[in-house]
Write a protein that holds these residues in place. Structure first.
Motif, PDB file in Angstrom:
ATOM      1  N   ALA A  45       0.837  -1.201   0.000  1.00 51.84           N
ATOM      2  CA  ALA A  45       0.000   0.000   0.000  1.00 51.84           C
ATOM      3  C   ALA A  45       0.873   1.254   0.000  1.00 51.84           C
ATOM      4  O   ALA A  45       0.597   2.224  -0.705  1.00 51.84           O
ATOM      5  CB  ALA A  45      -0.927  -0.010   1.208  1.00 51.84           C
ATOM      6  N   LEU A  46       1.951   1.226   0.792  1.00 52.93           N
ATOM      7  CA  LEU A  46       2.861   2.360   0.874  1.00 52.93           C
ATOM      8  C   LEU A  46       3.555   2.588  -0.470  1.00 52.93           C
ATOM      9  O   LEU A  46       3.586   3.703  -0.995  1.00 52.93           O
ATOM     10  CB  LEU A  46       3.896   2.089   1.967  1.00 52.93           C
ATOM     11  CG  LEU A  46       4.842   3.191   2.402  1.00 52.93           C
ATOM     12  CD1 LEU A  46       4.066   4.413   2.834  1.00 52.93           C
ATOM     13  CD2 LEU A  46       5.723   2.705   3.545  1.00 52.93           C
ATOM     14  N   GLU A  47       4.073   1.517  -1.049  1.00 56.08           N
ATOM     15  CA  GLU A  47       4.713   1.583  -2.374  1.00 56.08           C
ATOM     16  C   GLU A  47       3.797   2.218  -3.374  1.00 56.08           C
ATOM     17  O   GLU A  47       4.173   3.092  -4.149  1.00 56.08           O
ATOM     18  CB  GLU A  47       4.963   0.150  -2.858  1.00 56.08           C
ATOM     19  CG  GLU A  47       6.378  -0.320  -2.856  1.00 56.08           C
ATOM     20  CD  GLU A  47       6.427  -1.814  -3.134  1.00 56.08           C
ATOM     21  OE1 GLU A  47       7.352  -2.438  -2.621  1.00 56.08           O
ATOM     22  OE2 GLU A  47       5.537  -2.317  -3.846  1.00 56.08           O
ATOM     23  N   ARG A  48       2.554   1.751  -3.385  1.00 55.83           N
ATOM     24  CA  ARG A  48       1.581   2.195  -4.369  1.00 55.83           C
ATOM     25  C   ARG A  48       1.283   3.668  -4.219  1.00 55.83           C
ATOM     26  O   ARG A  48       1.277   4.421  -5.178  1.00 55.83           O
ATOM     27  CB  ARG A  48       0.283   1.411  -4.216  1.00 55.83           C
ATOM     28  CG  ARG A  48       0.157   0.250  -5.134  1.00 55.83           C
ATOM     29  CD  ARG A  48      -1.263  -0.241  -5.289  1.00 55.83           C
ATOM     30  NE  ARG A  48      -2.081  -0.117  -4.110  1.00 55.83           N
ATOM     31  CZ  ARG A  48      -2.329  -1.105  -3.261  1.00 55.83           C
ATOM     32  NH1 ARG A  48      -1.817  -2.287  -3.466  1.00 55.83           N
ATOM     33  NH2 ARG A  48      -3.089  -0.900  -2.207  1.00 55.83           N
ATOM     34  N   GLU A  49       1.032   4.094  -2.979  1.00 54.24           N
ATOM     35  CA  GLU A  49       0.640   5.485  -2.744  1.00 54.24           C
ATOM     36  C   GLU A  49       1.797   6.429  -3.033  1.00 54.24           C
ATOM     37  O   GLU A  49       1.607   7.514  -3.588  1.00 54.24           O
ATOM     38  CB  GLU A  49       0.123   5.661  -1.314  1.00 54.24           C
ATOM     39  CG  GLU A  49      -0.481   7.019  -1.036  1.00 54.24           C
ATOM     40  CD  GLU A  49      -1.563   7.459  -2.019  1.00 54.24           C
ATOM     41  OE1 GLU A  49      -2.174   6.598  -2.692  1.00 54.24           O
ATOM     42  OE2 GLU A  49      -1.788   8.674  -2.140  1.00 54.24           O
ATOM     43  N   MET A  88      11.712  13.206  -4.441  1.00 49.98           N
ATOM     44  CA  MET A  88      11.609  12.745  -3.050  1.00 49.98           C
ATOM     45  C   MET A  88      10.681  11.529  -2.973  1.00 49.98           C
ATOM     46  O   MET A  88      11.027  10.499  -2.415  1.00 49.98           O
ATOM     47  CB  MET A  88      11.041  13.896  -2.193  1.00 49.98           C
ATOM     48  CG  MET A  88      11.302  13.774  -0.714  1.00 49.98           C
ATOM     49  SD  MET A  88      10.238  14.855   0.313  1.00 49.98           S
ATOM     50  CE  MET A  88      10.416  16.448  -0.431  1.00 49.98           C
ATOM     51  N   PHE A  89       9.512  11.660  -3.554  1.00 52.69           N
ATOM     52  CA  PHE A  89       8.536  10.579  -3.490  1.00 52.69           C
ATOM     53  C   PHE A  89       9.045   9.318  -4.172  1.00 52.69           C
ATOM     54  O   PHE A  89       8.904   8.207  -3.649  1.00 52.69           O
ATOM     55  CB  PHE A  89       7.209  11.004  -4.134  1.00 52.69           C
ATOM     56  CG  PHE A  89       6.273  11.638  -3.165  1.00 52.69           C
ATOM     57  CD1 PHE A  89       6.405  12.978  -2.824  1.00 52.69           C
ATOM     58  CD2 PHE A  89       5.276  10.890  -2.558  1.00 52.69           C
ATOM     59  CE1 PHE A  89       5.556  13.562  -1.901  1.00 52.69           C
ATOM     60  CE2 PHE A  89       4.403  11.471  -1.644  1.00 52.69           C
ATOM     61  CZ  PHE A  89       4.551  12.806  -1.307  1.00 52.69           C
ATOM     62  N   ILE A  90       9.631   9.460  -5.352  1.00 54.40           N
ATOM     63  CA  ILE A  90      10.072   8.282  -6.098  1.00 54.40           C
ATOM     64  C   ILE A  90      11.267   7.635  -5.413  1.00 54.40           C
ATOM     65  O   ILE A  90      11.402   6.406  -5.413  1.00 54.40           O
ATOM     66  CB  ILE A  90      10.364   8.626  -7.572  1.00 54.40           C
ATOM     67  CG1 ILE A  90       9.128   9.244  -8.223  1.00 54.40           C
ATOM     68  CG2 ILE A  90      10.812   7.403  -8.342  1.00 54.40           C
ATOM     69  CD1 ILE A  90       7.892   8.365  -8.186  1.00 54.40           C
ATOM     70  N   THR A  91      12.128   8.431  -4.799  1.00 55.30           N
ATOM     71  CA  THR A  91      13.247   7.844  -4.059  1.00 55.30           C
ATOM     72  C   THR A  91      12.740   7.007  -2.893  1.00 55.30           C
ATOM     73  O   THR A  91      13.215   5.897  -2.653  1.00 55.30           O
ATOM     74  CB  THR A  91      14.189   8.948  -3.525  1.00 55.30           C
ATOM     75  OG1 THR A  91      14.605   9.751  -4.617  1.00 55.30           O
ATOM     76  CG2 THR A  91      15.412   8.337  -2.857  1.00 55.30           C
ATOM     77  N   VAL A  92      11.758   7.536  -2.159  1.00 51.85           N
ATOM     78  CA  VAL A  92      11.209   6.774  -1.034  1.00 51.85           C
ATOM     79  C   VAL A  92      10.457   5.543  -1.552  1.00 51.85           C
ATOM     80  O   VAL A  92      10.545   4.455  -0.980  1.00 51.85           O
ATOM     81  CB  VAL A  92      10.281   7.656  -0.168  1.00 51.85           C
ATOM     82  CG1 VAL A  92       9.736   6.864   1.003  1.00 51.85           C
ATOM     83  CG2 VAL A  92      11.036   8.873   0.338  1.00 51.85           C
ATOM     84  N   TRP A  97      10.588  -0.331  -1.802  1.00 49.53           N
ATOM     85  CA  TRP A  97      10.642  -1.563  -2.590  1.00 49.53           C
ATOM     86  C   TRP A  97      11.905  -2.369  -2.267  1.00 49.53           C
ATOM     87  O   TRP A  97      11.852  -3.577  -2.052  1.00 49.53           O
ATOM     88  CB  TRP A  97      10.583  -1.216  -4.089  1.00 49.53           C
ATOM     89  CG  TRP A  97      10.617  -2.406  -4.984  1.00 49.53           C
ATOM     90  CD1 TRP A  97       9.621  -3.305  -5.205  1.00 49.53           C
ATOM     91  CD2 TRP A  97      11.717  -2.828  -5.795  1.00 49.53           C
ATOM     92  NE1 TRP A  97      10.030  -4.273  -6.091  1.00 49.53           N
ATOM     93  CE2 TRP A  97      11.305  -4.008  -6.471  1.00 49.53           C
ATOM     94  CE3 TRP A  97      13.015  -2.346  -6.014  1.00 49.53           C
ATOM     95  CZ2 TRP A  97      12.139  -4.697  -7.356  1.00 49.53           C
ATOM     96  CZ3 TRP A  97      13.835  -3.033  -6.901  1.00 49.53           C
ATOM     97  CH2 TRP A  97      13.396  -4.186  -7.554  1.00 49.53           C
ATOM     98  N   LEU A  98      13.037  -1.688  -2.184  1.00 53.01           N
ATOM     99  CA  LEU A  98      14.300  -2.369  -1.918  1.00 53.01           C
ATOM    100  C   LEU A  98      14.351  -2.939  -0.505  1.00 53.01           C
ATOM    101  O   LEU A  98      14.688  -4.097  -0.299  1.00 53.01           O
ATOM    102  CB  LEU A  98      15.477  -1.383  -2.067  1.00 53.01           C
ATOM    103  CG  LEU A  98      15.818  -0.864  -3.462  1.00 53.01           C
ATOM    104  CD1 LEU A  98      16.884   0.220  -3.366  1.00 53.01           C
ATOM    105  CD2 LEU A  98      16.310  -1.995  -4.333  1.00 53.01           C
ATOM    106  N   VAL A  99      14.013  -2.118   0.462  1.00 55.66           N
ATOM    107  CA  VAL A  99      14.284  -2.457   1.857  1.00 55.66           C
ATOM    108  C   VAL A  99      13.144  -3.224   2.518  1.00 55.66           C
ATOM    109  O   VAL A  99      13.374  -4.159   3.284  1.00 55.66           O
ATOM    110  CB  VAL A  99      14.574  -1.154   2.651  1.00 55.66           C
ATOM    111  CG1 VAL A  99      14.680  -1.427   4.127  1.00 55.66           C
ATOM    112  CG2 VAL A  99      15.839  -0.510   2.121  1.00 55.66           C
TER     113      VAL A  99
END
Lengths: 205, 301
Positions: A45-49, A88-92, A97-99
């Protein structure tokens, strides 16, 4: 009249407001995720948003110039903040996704090379890096405005890559990502039309 | 006959209904008693088999008939009328006809089956189903000797299933099993969860559960069962054949074209949940491997 009012009001808002709102939203989302506010699968959900908001902001940034041309509303001074907030958003989004999602470096690398939608996502992120690192006055001075402007055409590449990444991640053809892709292509088509018209003017002159 | 398979997950593994047991509190608790190092792998095993909560099972669903979001089924499935309900059993059976749901329930033996459930999207749950063996229902209808496959069909009712207004899949949703898969002791028709009637978002009033296959094969809200000698069409295979095969056995060695199937996320682990390795046949290897002996599972994905 109303346009003047909007422009005057906009001039009073400092651009750093966008960074604050953006960062605040990210922190809030992570907090929600950790406390059950994003449902029973918070990682996805976090990834998606995060991804969706980044894409939305990218579209907003690309809509700023058309907005000025068609409605006279001038939000150009916010464009840099919007662009960097996208980064900022895409980095997070990528970090989650990675972590939190894949977690394993071997699987991550395999995903990047074998899964087209992830390859496309990674290329989209990579394109954002030169855009973000040159989003400052020093870069405009060093590169010269012509070169800087051409470099920042990469934004169109980024938005298409992001939208295609979104379309590919869903099972089957789903409406929501297609809408984002449609808007992105529409904004690009608008710019191409202008460039062609400018070219015609130059030829005529 | 019922009871041909017994749970390896016992009542001791059952999370109390409605209680949310914080996974990390459990680990911390055991660690506090000093058992964490020796109990490590054992703890991991028990942890994996911990049942998901009612909230998790009923609020995170793929049921595109109600929308493609995970929260859509729980939000919109209430519109579905599940009473009266009947299942049309036809094809190569001795006693074809409309079998009323209440009649079926009266004739079947309902037991509890605690199964792992693995979605093709690489998330999973442990669900305490209540249901009867599909084999018992098929025997009731009398399977004829020429039958090789069982085909299933879900209800089409766009007025109550709002997602069916969009052709994200061709409606009705259809699925199928080989006859030996359908007659296997593990294969059940689930009619309840945690001892309660199965909620609409989970496929009320009855749905298939084939725990060694990806979840989309466990077709929901069934209105028709057909015995046939030809391999039936299945919805996801018709939609994207390259990605979803007829068999769709859980197999960590055969990746989905767009993502790896080697690991999965167990729902309920929170923001810092660790991915779990996916087990061959979703951990039911000993029970079902014999069905596929000699079969190339990469070719028959």
């Amino acid at each position: 009249m109303i346009v003047t009012a909007i422009n005057t009001a906009a001039r009073r808002i400092p651009p750093w407001t966008i960074y604050v709102l953006g960062a605040g939203y990210i922190v809030w989302l992570v907090w929600l995720g950790a406390t059950g506010g994003l449902g029973v699968e918070p990682i996805n959900a976090l990834e998606r948003e995060l991804g969706r908001t980044g894409l939305q902001l990218l579209l907003v940034g690309l809509a700023i110039t058309p907005l000025r041309r068609f409605a006279g509303i001038n939000l150009i001074r916010f464009r840099r903040a919007v662009g960097l907030t996208v980064f900022m958003f895409i980095t997070v989004h990528l970090t989650v996704w990675l972590v939190l999602d894949v977690q394993d470096w071997g699987l991550i690398w395999k995903d990047i090379v074998k899964r087209p939608y992830i390859t496309i996502g990674m290329v989209g992120f990579a394109v954002l890096i030169p855009l973000a690192t040159t989003s400052n006055n020093l870069s405009i001075r060093k590169l010269g405005p012509q070169v800087w402007k051409k470099l920042h055409w990469l934004t169109y590449a980024a938005v298409v890559l992001g939208a295609v990444h979104f379309v590919m991640i869903r099972k089957g053809w789903q409406l929501e990502p297609m809408i984002y892709l449609g808007v992105a292509l529409g904004l690009i088509a608008m710019r191409l039309k202008w460039k062609r018209r400018q070219g015609a003017v130059v030829k005529a002159g | 006959m019922a009871y041909r398979w017994s749970n390896d997950l016992t009542a001791a593994d059952v999370t109390p209904y409605g209680a949310y047991l914080n996974r990390r509190q459990v680990v911390a608790g055991i660690a506090g008693v000093g058992l964490s190092t020796i109990a490590g792998p054992v703890l991991a095993a028990a942890d994996e088999l911990k049942q998901n909560t009612w909230e998790e099972i009923t609020s995170y669903n793929n049921f595109y008939e109600f929308g493609t979001g995970k929260e859509d089924p729980s939000r919109y499935a209430e519109a579905l009328t599940t009473d009266p309900w009947s299942v049309k059993i036809d094809g190569m059976v001795d006693k074809p006809g409309e079998y009323a749901f209440d009649d079926i329930m009266a004739r079947m033996t309902i037991e509890e089956r605690i199964y792992r459930f693995r979605c093709v999207e690489a998330w999973s749950m442990v669900i305490p189903w209540n249901g009867f063996e599909l084999g018992d229902l098929l025997e009731l209808a009398g399977v004829q000797s020429g039958a090789r496959y069982v085909a299933f069909e879900t209800l089409v009712r766009p007025s109550e299933m709002r997602g069916q207004k969009y052709p994200v899949l061709d409606w009705p949703y259809v699925e199928g099993l080989r006859l030996d898969e359908a007659m296997h002791p593990l294969t059940i028709m689930a009619t309840g969860i945690y001892g309660r009637d199965i909620p609409k978002q989970n496929g009320a009033p009855l749905r298939l559960v084939v725990p060694w296959k990806y979840g989309f094969k466990s077709i929901k809200s069934i209105v028709r069962i057909t015995l046939t000698d030809k391999e039936p069409a299945t919805s996801w295979n018709m939609a994207i054949g390259r990605e979803y095969g007829f068999y769709s056995n859980v197999n960590p060695k055969v990746d989905h074209p767009r993502w790896s199937q080697a690991s999965e996320r167990l729902i309920g682990g929170g923001l810092f949940s660790k991915r779990q390795p996916t087990l061959m046949f979703n951990g039911y290897d000993q029970d079902v491997a014999a069905l596929y002996e000699g079969m190339d599972l990469t070719k028959y994905y």
